[in-house]
Scaffold this motif. Structure first.
Motif, PDB file in Angstrom:
ATOM      1  N   SER A  94      35.539  29.835  27.212  1.00  9.16           N
ATOM      2  CA  SER A  94      36.371  30.848  27.855  1.00  9.16           C
ATOM      3  C   SER A  94      37.759  30.918  27.236  1.00  9.16           C
ATOM      4  N   MET A  95      38.335  29.758  26.979  1.00  6.61           N
ATOM      5  CA  MET A  95      39.675  29.732  26.387  1.00  6.61           C
ATOM      6  C   MET A  95      39.661  30.376  25.001  1.00  6.61           C
ATOM      7  N   SER A  96      38.656  30.072  24.211  1.00  7.40           N
ATOM      8  CA  SER A  96      38.547  30.663  22.871  1.00  7.40           C
ATOM      9  C   SER A  96      38.370  32.170  22.962  1.00  7.40           C
ATOM     10  N   TYR A  97      37.476  32.598  23.835  1.00  2.00           N
ATOM     11  CA  TYR A  97      37.217  34.026  24.000  1.00  2.00           C
ATOM     12  C   TYR A  97      38.485  34.757  24.436  1.00  2.00           C
ATOM     13  N   MET A  98      39.180  34.183  25.434  1.00  2.00           N
ATOM     14  CA  MET A  98      40.385  34.834  25.944  1.00  2.00           C
ATOM     15  C   MET A  98      41.478  34.882  24.885  1.00  2.00           C
ATOM     16  N   GLU A  99      41.598  33.839  24.104  1.00  2.00           N
ATOM     17  CA  GLU A  99      42.616  33.829  23.043  1.00  2.00           C
ATOM     18  C   GLU A  99      42.301  34.901  22.003  1.00  2.00           C
ATOM     19  N   LEU A 100      41.035  34.985  21.598  1.00  2.00           N
ATOM     20  CA  LEU A 100      40.652  35.983  20.596  1.00  2.00           C
ATOM     21  C   LEU A 100      40.778  37.402  21.125  1.00  2.00           C
ATOM     22  N   LYS A 101      40.375  37.630  22.359  1.00  2.00           N
ATOM     23  CA  LYS A 101      40.355  38.986  22.909  1.00  2.00           C
ATOM     24  C   LYS A 101      41.688  39.403  23.528  1.00  2.00           C
ATOM     25  N   LEU A 102      42.343  38.466  24.218  1.00  2.00           N
ATOM     26  CA  LEU A 102      43.525  38.827  24.996  1.00  2.00           C
ATOM     27  C   LEU A 102      44.824  38.230  24.476  1.00  2.00           C
ATOM     28  N   GLY A 103      44.730  37.270  23.569  1.00  2.00           N
ATOM     29  CA  GLY A 103      45.943  36.606  23.111  1.00  2.00           C
ATOM     30  C   GLY A 103      46.500  35.653  24.155  1.00  2.00           C
TER      31      GLY A 103
END
Length: 137
Positions: A94-103
């Motif tokens: 989740s953290m990786s996804y959120m960083e990639l998608k939302l910064g």
């Protein structure tokens, strides 16, 4: 009735229009989208399916005014969040996804915001609530 997907599937099944409806959502830079896929319909039923989908989507606001329904959904959301946050691999994903998608990769704050704004109206969520806070404009 468990959630929005169950609500839509039951409407379509009860009218014999389709058996399945798939839903997907994602965030792309500058755009959050929600997709509905109505599958396995007869050609002759396409207009009926479109009409039922429009009617179902227009009546969703009534569904979100039902306090019993909202309480059940909030309890389910809390369960999902607590279950999810017990698994280190899911937290990392989740953290990786959120960083990639939302910064932004603060899964805990994101989930806290979801709970705090759960009963906000859809328009308030987009302009003033959790979605406006996490999705860059």
């Amino acid at each position: 009735m468990n959630g929005l997907s169950s609500y839509l599937v039951s409407r379509f099944r009860n009218k014999g229009l389709t058996y399945t409806i798939d839903m997907d959502r994602d965030y792309l830079p500058g755009t959050y989208y929600y997709q509905l896929v109505v599958s396995a319909i007869n050609r002759e039923s396409i207009d009926d399916v479109k009409e039922e989908l429009i009617n179902a989507l227009l009546s969703i606001d009534d569904l979100f005014k039902d306090e019993y329904y909202l309480s059940k959904r909030l309890n389910y959301l809390k369960y999902l969040i607590s279950d999810y946050l017990r698994r280190p691999l899911q937290i990392a994903e989740s953290m990786s996804y959120m960083e990639l998608k939302l910064g932004n990769h603060d899964v805990y704050e994101f989930n806290k915001g979801l709970e705090e704004h759960f009963r906000d109206s859809l328009s308030d969520l987009i302009t003033n609530g959790v979605w406006s806070a996490i999705i860059p404009s």
